[in-house]
Write an enzyme that holds these catalytic residues in place. Structure first.
Site, PDB file in Angstrom:
ATOM      1  N   HIS A   1       0.833  -1.201   0.000  1.00  0.00           N
ATOM      2  CA  HIS A   1       0.000   0.000   0.000  1.00  0.00           C
ATOM      3  C   HIS A   1       0.871   1.256   0.000  1.00  0.00           C
ATOM      4  O   HIS A   1       1.779   1.371   0.810  1.00  0.00           O
ATOM      5  CB  HIS A   1      -0.919  -0.026   1.213  1.00  0.00           C
ATOM      6  CG  HIS A   1      -1.922   1.068   1.229  1.00  0.00           C
ATOM      7  ND1 HIS A   1      -2.302   1.679   2.386  1.00  0.00           N
ATOM      8  CD2 HIS A   1      -2.617   1.666   0.235  1.00  0.00           C
ATOM      9  CE1 HIS A   1      -3.203   2.611   2.117  1.00  0.00           C
ATOM     10  NE2 HIS A   1      -3.403   2.634   0.812  1.00  0.00           N
TER      11      HIS A   1
ATOM     12  N   ALA B   1       4.876  11.788 -21.709  1.00  0.00           N
ATOM     13  CA  ALA B   1       3.999  10.626 -21.542  1.00  0.00           C
ATOM     14  C   ALA B   1       4.545   9.753 -20.418  1.00  0.00           C
ATOM     15  O   ALA B   1       5.153   8.710 -20.645  1.00  0.00           O
ATOM     16  CB  ALA B   1       3.884   9.847 -22.844  1.00  0.00           C
TER      17      ALA B   1
END
Length: 139
Positions: free
Chosen positions: A20, A129
């Site tokens: 997490h 990008a």
């Protein structure tokens, strides 16, 4: 053989070992990758694989909760930026969660990649990008 979309063993391992809030970067062919960060190099030639195809596959296999992009992305490469936003919107609808999206300068973005568990390099040759995904939880 794996039954799901993702076949690349290095990316499968990365996603399986993220905890997490851990971060991973998906980048174009030109982003500098820090020496101390794991490089998963998918680039074959200009545009292959594309940034957006790589993002799509990563989203099929991982739960994210945060997204970091350079603010220049939307201004310099609006078509690809919009495609990324559409993918993120679709993923939020699929998983029923809202992602925190943060915009920082490209220079800050490059520094932030030092905190990634890995950088996945595509063959994309569209400026800016690049995206950092922060791992979420499925519960």
């Amino acid at each position: 053989m794996k039954k799901t979309t993702l076949l690349n063993s290095d990316i499968s391992y990365l996603l399986a070992t993220l905890g997490h809030t851990d971060e991973m970067t998906i980048c174009d062919a030109g982003l500098p990758i820090p020496d101390a960060v794991t490089r998963i190099d998918l680039a074959l030639t200009h545009g292959v694989p594309s940034f957006i195809d790589t993002v799509r596959v990563i989203l099929t296999e991982s739960q994210i909760e945060g997204v970091v992009m350079a603010e220049e992305f939307a201004k310099v490469s609006p078509e690809l930026y919009q495609a990324l936003i559409e993918e993120l919107d679709a993923e939020q609808a699929r998983c029923g969660k809202t992602f925190n999206i943060q915009y920082i300068s490209h220079e800050q973005f490059k520094r932030r990649t030092h905190d990634s568990k890995a950088v996945i390099r595509t063959g994309e040759c569209t400026p800016y990008a690049n995206v950092i995904f922060q791992a979420g939880v499925v519960f």
